[in-house]
Design an enzyme around this catalytic site. Structure first.
Site, short mmCIF file in Angstrom:
data_model
loop_
_atom_site.label_atom_id
_atom_site.label_comp_id
_atom_site.label_asym_id
_atom_site.label_seq_id
_atom_site.Cartn_x
_atom_site.Cartn_y
_atom_site.Cartn_z
N GLU A 260 39.94 39.32 46.84
CA GLU A 260 39.84 37.96 47.34
C GLU A 260 41.14 37.27 46.93
OE1 GLU A 260 37.08 35.31 45.41
OE2 GLU A 260 37.18 33.85 47.05
N ARG B 191 33.74 48.47 35.92
CA ARG B 191 35.06 47.85 35.90
C ARG B 191 35.73 48.14 34.57
NH1 ARG B 191 33.33 41.82 36.23
NH2 ARG B 191 34.98 41.95 37.78
N LYS C 286 39.43 36.44 35.35
CA LYS C 286 40.41 35.59 36.02
C LYS C 286 40.32 34.16 35.51
CE LYS C 286 40.71 37.66 40.65
NZ LYS C 286 40.28 37.48 42.06
#
Length: 570
Positions: free
Chosen positions: A47, A272, A282
């Site tokens: 994204e 992950r 993030k």
RNA sequence: UGGGGCGUCGUCAAGCGGUUAAGACACGGGCCUUUGGAGCCUGCAUCCCAGGUUCGAAUCCUGGCGCCCCAGCCA
């Protein structure tokens, strides 16, 4: 010792190194059963709402690596379904990072937003089939109706509107007749499902906002679950690899594709990447940037791709790291950052040219060396690579050596310079310390020594040995440099241990700036991003932003392994 | 009994009923060395627990225990 042995050993080990993990096993089964006609097509779907980090590198290496292993293809697709959070700037940054990492999506660059027309049609189809409805409930009401983890939800009063009404309302949503949040399109699935994702999930929401990629064509935007599976389907993606948090979404992923009767990609989830001594979120990385804990997203201490790049990491080392950590489903696994550093050192050891630099200089005067004389010595650029050749380095009566390489009263195992002690100046001569000059404060301002002319080049005819070898820089030839010593950003393996705020565990010594370092003349005009090994120090990279001709600035990428430091700690 | 997932060396991770339970990092010991770098040699787990099946189980079954994820009109 055989020189030919290394190459053949290496070839064998590389061939023997055939990656195998549960995802590749699944693909092999698909190939065996013919589910996708032997086709393997993956995608990397970021994204564009932030910069890529090392965790994304794992996903990139996985997706591109698997496709390469099976002779397939990989698309780069921007998952841009939320215009409020996304920016054009990120699109270019992400593309640049993927290229830098060494991957190529060829002509397959896509944006989910370019499928919006088709998504709209699919939504209409769902409505027509009685499988979706427009809901007037507010966000808050929907949340309440959804129930809890343990209690089932209840159906919206608008759940059983007629197809005609739904079609009409949905079209009016698209036409902008309603404000943000007034209505949503929902899938009609099961409000009592144990899987909350199946309790009539939202398909479309209203956002009167222009889209960074396609402008102001739409005021309704599809949700991730709806857009992602259909994007995969439209692109004929065979294996849609995502992280574990989406495991609960797979039933919904499958539901949309099944209801719509379109090409059905297989979603596969993996854990992950988590690394110790850093954070990957993030949001939290953004906080570090905004609060000034780091200089930006490309601060060399950041785990972002651009940070690692600026720090001096090679794309090869990052890819190697991603290969070595493996792929599995243990969500709480944490990889030791020492492995990343190992991959880096291993790569740099083979390719970084060796140079001499003195970070914290003290002058060493060779009393019996002729004043004004300049000799040039041949220095190998890389003992690991003969093809790297040699260079000339100037030597004079006065040289800088590292302050730490001298001790007036050394402990037993100290192999470096001390009064009366003989050491080798790398590539040059043996010198024996004869005198120490101190100022009033007791600070050493100058060291004196004598050299042995017989030891020219670093060895003597009598074959006597010295325990220490020091790097040095000729005083009249030295180039001043700024050197930034980076260390781990956090001083705890888990910066959020026991619920602590990560800010409390920032390592105050993660950046130490050294000015007036002395480097050999060959470094005066170091190219930005060029990498070196500063002998006995570590690997350094000319800063891509701040280094200037004649005024080099170096970032320490990673130090050399230091068994001396380790011994001292004991 | 909300749903989903995971538990093999300090860490990551192979293993798919018979292996001395891979490998890597880390760590320890030694050799070598014109980088206390690199390199080389070497040491380092019986598999969450308890039962069961089997000649034989980390691998199969049963029951526990532990950890993680999920209640955005985020992805």
């Amino acid at each position: 010792m055989s020189d030919t042995g290394t190459d053949s050993t290496k070839e064998i080990s590389e061939e023997a190194h055939e990656r195998s993990d549960f995802i590749r096993e699944i693909i092999k089964e698909h190939n065996a059963s013919g589910r996708f006609d032997g086709r393997v097509h993956t995608r990397f779907p970021p994204e564009p709402n932030g910069y890529l980090h090392i965790g994304h590198a794992k996903s990139i290496c996985l997706n591109f690596g698997i496709a390469a292993d099976f002779g397939g293809k990989t698309n780069l697709r921007f998952d841009d379904t939320n215009p409020l959070k996304e920016e054009r700037e990120y699109i270019e940054a992400i593309k640049r990072d993927v290229v830098w990492l060494g991957f190529d999506w060829e002509d397959r660059l896509y944006h989910a937003s370019e499928y919006f027309d088709q998504f709209y049609d699919f939504a209409v189809q769902l409505i027509t089939d009685g499988k979706a409805y427009v809901d007037d409930l507010s966000a808050e009401e929907i949340r309440q109706y959804r129930g809890t983890l343990k209690a089932p939800g209840k159906e919206s009063p608008h759940r059983n509107r007629s197809v005609e009404d739904n079609l009409d309302l949905f079209e009016r949503m698209r036409n902008g007749e309603f404000g943000d949040g007034e209505k949503v399109l929902r899938a009609k699935i099961d409000m009592a499902s144990g899987n909350i994702n199946m309790r009539d999930p939202t398909i479309y929401r209203i956002k009167h906002a222009p889209h960074p990629h396609i402008g102001d064509k739409w005021c309704i935007y599809p949700m991730y679950d709806f857009a992602h599976c259909l994007s995969d389907s439209l692109e004929r993606i065979t294996h849609s690899i995502c992280t574990l948090e989406f495991e609960d979404h797979r039933p919904l992923y499958d539901w949309y594709l099944d209801q719509l009767g379109v090409f059905h990609s297989q979603q596969i989830e993996f854990a992950r990447l988590e690394l110790n001594y850093t954070i990957m979120s993030k949001r939290k990385l953004l906080a570090l940037v905004k609060e000034g804990s780091v200089s930006g997203w490309d601060d060399p201490r950041m785990p972002t791709i651009m940070g690692l790049r600026r720090r001096g990491f090679t794309p090869e080392s990052i890819r190697d790291f991603c290969d070595r950590i493996g792929v599995a489903k243990r969500m709480d696994s944490v990889v030791d950052i020492a492995l990343l550093e190992h991959c880096l050192r291993e790569d740099l050891n083979k390719r970084a040219p060796r140079v001499m630099a003195v970070l914290n200089p003290v002058k060493l005067v060779i009393d019996n060396y002729p004043e004004g004389q300049v000799e040039e010595f041949d220095a190998d650029n890389n003992p690991e690579d003969d093809s790297a050749g040699t260079r000339k380095i100037p030597f004079t009566r006065e040289v800088y050596i590292e302050r730490d390489d001298f001790m007036e009263d050394p402990p037993k195992k100290f192999f470096r310079l001390a009064p009366g002690r003989e050491v080798r100046l790398k590539h040059a001569y043996y010198v024996t310390c004869t005198d120490v000059v101190q100022d009033d404060a007791g600070e050493i301002v100058e060291l004196h020594c004598t050299y042995d002319p017989e030891s020219r080049g670093g060895g003597t005819p009598d074959g006597r040995r010295v325990k220490g070898t020091l790097q040095w820089v000729s005083v009249p030839h030295a180039v001043d440099a700024e050197v930034r010593l980076f260390d781990r950003l956090f001083n705890k393996p888990d910066p959020e241990e026991k619920g602590e705020d990560f800010r409390a565990n920032l390592n105050p010594e993660s950046l130490v700036t050294m000015t007036h370092c002395k480097v050999e003349p060959s470094l005066a005009n170091a190219e930005p991003e060029s990498r070196y090994q500063f002998l006995r120090h570590g690997y350094f990279c000319a800063d891509m932003r701040d280094t200037k001709p004649g005024q080099p600035v170096f970032n320490r990428t990673v130090s050399l392994r230091d068994t001396w430091a380790k011994m001292q700690k004991k």
